[in-house]
Design an enzyme around this catalytic site. Structure first.
Site, short mmCIF file in Angstrom:
data_model
loop_
_atom_site.label_atom_id
_atom_site.label_comp_id
_atom_site.label_asym_id
_atom_site.label_seq_id
_atom_site.Cartn_x
_atom_site.Cartn_y
_atom_site.Cartn_z
N CYS A 181 0.83 -1.21 0.00
CA CYS A 181 0.00 0.00 0.00
C CYS A 181 0.87 1.26 0.00
CB CYS A 181 -0.98 -0.03 1.16
SG CYS A 181 -2.36 1.14 0.97
N HIS A 194 -3.48 -5.13 -0.01
CA HIS A 194 -3.05 -5.66 1.29
C HIS A 194 -3.09 -7.19 1.29
CE1 HIS A 194 -2.83 -1.93 3.73
NE2 HIS A 194 -3.70 -1.48 2.84
N GLU A 218 -1.66 -9.27 3.18
CA GLU A 218 -1.66 -9.85 4.52
C GLU A 218 -3.06 -10.20 5.00
OE1 GLU A 218 -1.90 -5.32 5.35
OE2 GLU A 218 -1.13 -6.68 3.81
#
EC number: 6.3.4.2
Length: 536
Positions: free
Chosen positions: A382, A508, A510
Site C-alpha cells: 500500500c 493488502h 496480509e
C-alpha cells in the site's frame, strides 16, 4: 436443525483473548463438521474503526465486501479459514446510525424511539442476519469490552432476549475472565471471576461455560470453587493458559473439553473431531529449522497490533519455508540515508507496510532506497508501494521533489496522486477504495511466478494511486508494471529488474493469509529472505 447461538462475553479486564477464544471455538466446531460463522460487537460510538488511530484501536481489518472492521475479524478468518462480511462487525455507532435514519424516514410511525426495544431489536437483527446470510449451524458472537461497561449494556440485554426468543436449548453463554496468580501469596484468586459473573447474572445472563485466563494451572478444587460460586458445574470451568503460539489455543481448549461442552449444551450431535491437520501445523510451527530476520519499517511500531495481520502473514510465509521469522521493528522516523546501512545491515529482508499521512515517509523511502541499491529482498504494501515509486522517481529518474500529492500537494512530480473518483469526496469514513478487486499479472515477473495465475483478487484500502502520467517515464527507467486492474487503468504491482526480490503492491495481501494457506507473496518474500540469509 434450527440455528444455534454462542455468545462470548468478558469480565474483570479487557484484552483477555475473547477473540481468540471465539476463533478457537469456531475452529474446533468446524473440525467437527459444524457450519459456523463469527461476528464481533464493538460498543464504541464510531460507525467503524476506519478513521480511528492505530494507537487507539490497532489494525483496521478489511473484508472482501469492503468493510473496515475490528482486528479480531482477522483472527476469526485466520482460524476458521473463511471470509467474513460487513455483518460480522457491528458497532454501537452503526446501530444508532441505522435506528436514527429509520426514525428520520418515519419508519417508527411517530413512536418514541428508545434503547429498548428499538436499539436492542436492531442489535438482535444483526445476529439473526448472519445466520440467514451464511446458512450456518452456529453463530458465534463476541461482545467487546467487559461486563459492567455502560456501553455494553444494550448488547448484553439483546443477547439476554435472544435466549427467550429462540429457546434455551439454542443458546450458549461463554464468559471469559481472569484468574490472577499472586506470587507472594502463592495462590490463584477466584474472587474477580465471582464478581464478574455476579455482575452478569444481575442483568439476567447465567453463563454456561467460564473460560479462565491464567498463568498457572487450575486445580480441580479451584474449578469446583468457581463452579460453586458461579452456579455452574465444575467441568464447565475451562482453563486457558498462556500459549507460546496463538495457534496452539484451539488444541488447548479442546483438551479442556470446550467443544464437547458446547456440543452438549446446544444438542448439536457433532461428529468426532478431526484436528489432525491443525495438530500437524502446530507441530511444524514448533520445529522450524531455519531463521530469518525481517525489518518492518513503520510509523506505529510501538503498538505491534497496528500491524497484526502483517506479522501473522510473515509467520505464515515462514511456516511454508520451514523458517522462523524474527521481526526487527524500526520506527520510520528514526531512519535516513545516513544511518540506513547501520540499521539494516543485519536483516535478510525489508518490509514497508501501509499507513497514512506524512510522518515517517522519508524514513520509509530511505529504507526502500537501501533495499534496492543493496539488492536486499523487499516487499512494499500500500503506502510502501507508493514510497517505492517515489524513491525510484527521485533516485533513478532524477525527479528530486517527486512525491505523493497526499504528502506534498505542490510537488512538480506527483508520481502518486489521488484517484479521480476520490477528488470530490468530503467524508473520510468508508469512502476509500475498499474491498476485493481483480488484478491482471504480467508474465515474467516475480508476482506471476508466485501466484502462477494471470488474474488474482486482493483486498484494498487506499485513496491514492500510481499516477499514469508518469507510467512511460518510470517503466522506461527500469521499473516493471507487474500488475494492473483488468482495464489497465490502475497500477497495482511494481517490481524492479535486476533485483532478487523487489515487489511492491497497492493492495493488502496480509489480509488474506491463513496459517494453513500462507499468502503466496509472503511465501515468496520469505523464500528470498532465506536465500539471502544462506548467501552470507
Amino acid at each position: 436443525m434450527s440455528t444455534k447461538y454462542v455468545f462470548v462475553t468478558g469480565g474483570v479486564v479487557s484484552a483477555l483473548g475473547k477473540g481468540i477464544t471465539a476463533a478457537s471455538l469456531g475452529r474446533l466446531l468446524k473440525n467437527r463438521g459444524v457450519k459456523i460463522s463469527i461476528q464481533k460487537f464493538d460498543p464504541y460510538l464510531n460507525v467503524d474503526p476506519g478513521t480511528m488511530s492505530p494507537y487507539q484501536h490497532g489494525e483496521v481489518f478489511v473484508t472482501d465486501d469492503g468493510a473496515e472492521t475490528d482486528l479480531d475479524l482477522g483472527h476469526y478468518e485466520r482460524f476458521i479459514d473463511e471470509s467474513l462480511t460487513q455483518n460480522s462487525n457491528v458497532t454501537t455507532g452503526k446501530i444508532y446510525s441505522s435506528v436514527i435514519e429509520k426514525e428520520r424516514r418515519g419508519e417508527y410511525l411517530g413512536g418514541t424511539v428508545q434503547v429498548i426495544p428499538h436499539i436492542t431489536n436492531a442489535i438482535k437483527d444483526k445476529v439473526y442476519q448472519v445466520a440467514k446470510d451464511r446458512d450456518v449451524d452456529v453463530v458465534i458472537t463476541e461482545i467487546g469490552g467487559t461486563v459492567g461497561d455502560i456501553e455494553s449494556q444494550p448488547f448484553l440485554e439483546s443477547i439476554r432476549q435472544i435466549k427467550s426468543e429462540v429457546g434455551a436449548e439454542n443458546v450458549c453463554y461463554i464468559h471469559v475472565t481472569l484468574v490472577p496468580y499472586l506470587g507472594k501469596a502463592g495462590e490463584l484468586k477466584t474472587k474477580p471471576t465471582q464478581h464478574s459473573v455476579k455482575e452478569l447474572r444481575m442483568i439476567g445472563i447465567q453463563p454456561d461455560i467460564i473460560v479462565c485466563r491464567t498463568e498457572k494451572e487450575l486445580s480441580d478444587d479451584v474449578k469446583a470453587k468457581i463452579g460453586l460460586f458461579c452456579n455452574i458445574d465444575g467441568r464447565s470451568v475451562i482453563q486457558n493458559l498462556d500459549a507460546e503460539n496463538l495457534y496452539e489455543v484451539p488444541l488447548m481448549l479442546h483438551s479442556e473439553g470446550l467443544d464437547n461442552l458446547v456440543c452438549e449444551k446446544l444438542h448439536l450431535g457433532c461428529k468426532d473431531i478431526d484436528n489432525s491437520e491443525w495438530i500437524q501445523m502446530v507441530q511444524k510451527i514448533k520445529n522450524l529449522k531455519n531463521n530469518v530476520k525481517i525489518a518492518l519499517v513503520g510509523k506505529y511500531v510501538e503498538l505491534h497490533d497496528a500491524y497484526i495481520s502483517v506479522v501473522e502473514a510473515l509467520s505464515h510465509g515462514g511456516y511454508a519455508n520451514n523458517t522462523n521469522v524474527e521481526i526487527k521493528w524500526i520506527n520510520a522516523e528514526n531512519i535516513e540515508n545516513s544511518n540506513a546501512q547501520e540499521l539494516l545491515k543485519d536483516v535478510d529482508g525489508i518490509l514497508v507496510p501501509g499507513g497514512f499521512g506524512d510522518r515517517g515517509i522519508e524514513g520509509k523511502i530511505a529504507a526502500i532506497k537501501w533495499a534496492r541499491e543493496n539488492k536486499k529482498p523487499f516487499l512494499g504494501i500500500c503506502l510502501g508501494m507508493q514510497c517505492a515509486v517515489i524513491e525510484y522517481a527521485r533516485s533513478v529518474l532524477g525527479y528530486e521533489d517527486a512525491n505523493s500529492s497526499e504528502i506534498n500537494p505542490g510537488t512538480n512530480y506527483p508520481v502518486i496522486d489521488l484517484m479521480p473518483d476520490q477528488k470530490d469526496i468530503e467524508n473520510l469514513g468508508g469512502t476509500m477504495r475498499l474491498g476485493l478487486y481483480p488484478c491482471r499479472l504480467a508474465e515474467n515477473t516475480n508476482s506471476y511466478e508466485v501466484y502462477k495465475n494471470e488474474i488474482i483478487n486482493e483486498r484494498h484500502r487506499h485513496r491514492y494511486e500510481f499516477n499514469n502520467e508518469f507510467r512511460k517515464q518510470i517503466t522506461e527507467a527500469g521499473m516493471k508494471i507487474a500488475g494492473t486492474s483488468p482495464d489497465e487503468r490502475l497500477v497495482e504491482i511494481v517490481e524492479v529488474e535486476d533485483h532478487p526480490w523487489y515487489v511492491a503492491v497497492q493492495f493488502h495481501p496480509e489480509l488474506k493469509s491463513r496459517p494453513n494457506k500462507p499468502h503466496k507473496l509472503f511465501v515468496g518474500f520469505i523464500k528470498a529472505a532465506l536465500e539471502e540469509n544462506k548467501s552470507k
